[in-house]
Design an enzyme around this catalytic site. Structure first.
Site, mmCIF file in Angstrom:
data_model
loop_
_atom_site.group_PDB
_atom_site.id
_atom_site.type_symbol
_atom_site.label_atom_id
_atom_site.label_comp_id
_atom_site.label_asym_id
_atom_site.label_seq_id
_atom_site.Cartn_x
_atom_site.Cartn_y
_atom_site.Cartn_z
ATOM 1 N N HIS A 169 0.842 -1.199 0.000
ATOM 2 C CA HIS A 169 0.000 0.000 0.000
ATOM 3 C C HIS A 169 0.880 1.253 0.000
ATOM 4 O O HIS A 169 1.691 1.432 0.902
ATOM 5 C CB HIS A 169 -0.902 -0.013 1.245
ATOM 6 C CG HIS A 169 -1.810 1.173 1.333
ATOM 7 N ND1 HIS A 169 -1.761 2.067 2.382
ATOM 8 C CD2 HIS A 169 -2.781 1.616 0.507
ATOM 9 C CE1 HIS A 169 -2.673 3.003 2.185
ATOM 10 N NE2 HIS A 169 -3.310 2.753 1.061
ATOM 11 N N HIS A 200 -8.112 7.909 -3.620
ATOM 12 C CA HIS A 200 -8.494 6.510 -3.826
ATOM 13 C C HIS A 200 -9.714 6.323 -4.713
ATOM 14 O O HIS A 200 -10.000 5.208 -5.135
ATOM 15 C CB HIS A 200 -8.793 5.832 -2.488
ATOM 16 C CG HIS A 200 -7.599 5.738 -1.594
ATOM 17 N ND1 HIS A 200 -7.219 6.744 -0.763
ATOM 18 C CD2 HIS A 200 -6.695 4.744 -1.421
ATOM 19 C CE1 HIS A 200 -6.130 6.374 -0.093
ATOM 20 N NE2 HIS A 200 -5.784 5.181 -0.477
ATOM 21 N N ARG A 222 -5.954 23.618 10.610
ATOM 22 C CA ARG A 222 -6.031 23.026 9.270
ATOM 23 C C ARG A 222 -5.621 21.570 9.381
ATOM 24 O O ARG A 222 -4.427 21.254 9.495
ATOM 25 C CB ARG A 222 -5.101 23.794 8.309
ATOM 26 C CG ARG A 222 -4.965 23.149 6.918
ATOM 27 C CD ARG A 222 -6.225 23.287 6.113
ATOM 28 N NE ARG A 222 -6.156 22.750 4.760
ATOM 29 C CZ ARG A 222 -6.798 21.633 4.367
ATOM 30 N NH1 ARG A 222 -7.464 20.905 5.227
ATOM 31 N NH2 ARG A 222 -6.773 21.268 3.103
ATOM 32 N N CYS A 275 -1.572 29.311 6.097
ATOM 33 C CA CYS A 275 -1.954 28.300 5.115
ATOM 34 C C CYS A 275 -1.819 28.903 3.718
ATOM 35 O O CYS A 275 -2.105 30.090 3.520
ATOM 36 C CB CYS A 275 -3.395 27.864 5.368
ATOM 37 S SG CYS A 275 -3.918 26.554 4.266
ATOM 38 N N TYR A 302 0.091 21.856 -3.083
ATOM 39 C CA TYR A 302 0.635 23.171 -2.740
ATOM 40 C C TYR A 302 1.636 23.673 -3.768
ATOM 41 O O TYR A 302 2.821 23.806 -3.516
ATOM 42 C CB TYR A 302 1.223 23.135 -1.326
ATOM 43 C CG TYR A 302 0.156 22.773 -0.313
ATOM 44 C CD1 TYR A 302 -0.971 23.572 -0.167
ATOM 45 C CD2 TYR A 302 0.241 21.624 0.453
ATOM 46 C CE1 TYR A 302 -1.980 23.244 0.716
ATOM 47 C CE2 TYR A 302 -0.757 21.280 1.353
ATOM 48 C CZ TYR A 302 -1.862 22.097 1.471
ATOM 49 O OH TYR A 302 -2.860 21.762 2.347
#
Ligand code: MTE
Ligand code: MO
Length: 495
Positions: free
Chosen positions: A40, A64, A141, A190, A328
């Site tokens: 995974h 996913h 966040r 952020c 980002y």
């Protein structure tokens, strides 16, 4: 294959994350993921879903929801949920574990964007009331759930892996007792702060949470220097500084599988002040802010200040996480089908400012004209430790400008005469402006009877003479990152 066996949910629960054969449910199907765990890509965080439904996790890890993932899962299909446990073809809602059930209580004064995961702004009236944002009002966040509090936080372990594969483990107690403590006063912002303004100003919706002015806060952090710990783990910090080391990036991972990295140059810069922090404003880190340990990367986008820090890996590559390789980054306004690989990840932040307080007062006369008193306040911040040198305010939409007063919160960085610690200008600066708005700055709003508005504007300049762009349209990007255009505020007189 409809001939596969039926399982009750109680049976699936026995195949939890610690069992020898972990199972998960997706829709009404049961999968034995034992052989998948090692392969995974997200690591064993998948075990958190074992014994129950994987669907609420895929609502978080939306990556996913792709055909190839369903194809992988199909190989492990072993049966179906018994009809006795299904409602409308799905496991009953109360049978599905809520990944966020262990999240901490929060101050209801925070402005909630999403509750699960928790994303919340500092309330506007509290924004610049204090130089150091109170812990329970600091913006939050979270991409996922808040990891459980360890039984004994002092035993929380940080694993440091060097680029030659050698590892060393430190408990939180080790960090606190074996290394010198440092304080750094730094704002976290952020990359999505003011995204709402970008979407509105450009007239084009940018993807992501529509943050207003409050996805930035300021605190004093305490912890140990990352470079001290790297040196102790056996890394040759001098080679990192000289740029001769194979390791070019320092990758951080959090307990819930979030990850990001910073360039080695920042990590080992003796004036870079990168902390492994365990305290915030003199208190242990609150759970929402990374208890018991987080990275603080001052001057960089807050996405690199990884919370619930459990692993540090030195590598010739950036973190493989989607938060390093995808989300980002910025692009041009025309680029809507983008090549994620070629754009650099956001690290140091550009210059930013915003109006967080605005009060109109009495009408008076000024130079023979009617004028209204106005009191404005807000913040200004730049990345890379660059100091704010000027804050310009306009009361007429940018036609003419005045100087705001920068509050003397942080005039030195020695911590003695001000609450600022660290080598760079990592903290935000608060500013105020007191002035008179001439009556002709107000424009009648045609469709609103008797209503007149004026547009107040702020922009800041840092010590490299970087300043904010005028328009959001020119800096619009599909992810809505780095919305730093002039902050314009429409204010209404007598309405
Ligand atoms: N670290 C972890 N482990 N998980 C996260 O979701 N979010 C990042 C960063 N570190 C995040 C994380 C982002 S995008 C931001 S803006 C900051 O944490 C927010 O920090 P705060 O919640 O303390 O304000
Ligand atoms: Mo963020």
């Amino acid at each position: 294959d409809p001939g596969l066996p039926r399982f009750r949910i109680a049976e699936v629960r026995k195949h939890h994350g610690q069992s020898p054969h972990p199972w998960v449910i997706h829709d009404d199907k049961v999968y034995d993921i034992t052989d998948w765990i090692a392969a995974h890509p997200g690591g064993d965080v998948i075990l958190r879903a074992a014994g129950g439904s994987i669907d609420p996790y895929w609502d978080i890890f939306t990556i996913h929801k792709a055909d190839y993932v369903y194809d992988i899962l199909a190989q492990y299909h072993i049966g179906f949920i018994d009809a006795a446990d299904l409602v409308d073809g799905r496991p009953a809602q109360e049978e599905i574990e809520d990944p966020f059930s262990d999240d901490p209580d929060r101050n209801p004064a925070l402005i909630t964007m999403t509750a699960k995961p928790r994303n919340a702004e500092t309330p506007t009236d509290a924004m610049t009331a204090d130089f150091l944002t109170p812990n329970d009002l600091f913006y939050v966040r979270n991409h996922m759930w808040v990891p459980a509090v360890p039984d004994d936080p002092g035993k929380h372990t940080l694993t440091v892996e060097l680029d030659d594969g050698t590892t060393k483990e430190y408990t939180l107690d080790d960090l606190k007792t074996r290394f010198r403590a440092h304080k750094v006063t730094a704002a976290l912002q952020c990359s999505g702060n003011r995204r709402k303004h970008m979407s509105e100003g450009a007239g084009r919706k940018a993807n992501g949470l529509p943050w207003n002015v409050g996805a930035i806060s300021n605190a004093s952090w305490e912890g140990v220097l990352l470079s001290d710990v790297l040196a102790d783990a056996g890394f040759d910090v001098a080679s990192g500084l000289a740029g001769t080391s194979e390791a070019k990036h320092v990758q951080f991972s959090g307990l819930e599988a979030y990850g990001a990295s910073i360039p080695m140059k920042k990590a080992v810069d003796p004036q870079g002040d990168v902390l492994l922090a365990y305290a915030m404003n003199g208190q242990p880190l609150p759970r929402d802010h990374g208890f018991p340990l987080r990275a603080i990367v001052p001057g960089h986008v807050a996405a690199r200040s990884v919370k619930w820090l459990s692993h540090i890996t030195l590598s010739d590559e950036e973190s493989l996480s989607q938060w390093q390789r995808r989300d980002y980054k910025c692009f041009g306004p025309n680029q809507t089908h983008v090549d994620w690989e070629t754009a650099p990840a956001i690290q140091e932040m550009p210059v930013q400012s915003a109006i967080t307080g605005c009060r109109l007062g009495a009408w008076t006369r000024s130079q023979g004209k009617l004028a209204q008193k106005a009191v404005l306040s807000g913040y200004a911040y730049s990345g890379g430790g660059r100091a704010i040198v000027r804050v310009d305010v306009s009361l007429n939409g940018g036609k003419s400008w005045c100087q705001a007063k920068i509050l003397p919160d942080c005039t030195t960085n020695d911590g003695a005469s001000s609450p600022c610690f660290g080598h760079g200008s990592w903290a935000w600066r608060r500013w105020t402006y007191d002035g008179l708005v001439p009556v002709d700055a107000f424009k009648q709003v045609p469709d609103k009877k008797g209503t007149a508005t004026a547009t107040f504007v702020v922009k800041a300049t840092d010590e490299s003479y970087n300043t904010q762009p005028e328009s959001h349209a020119a800096t619009w990007n599909l992810r809505g990152n780095l919305a730093t255009a002039w902050h314009r505020l429409e204010v209404c007189s007598d309405c």
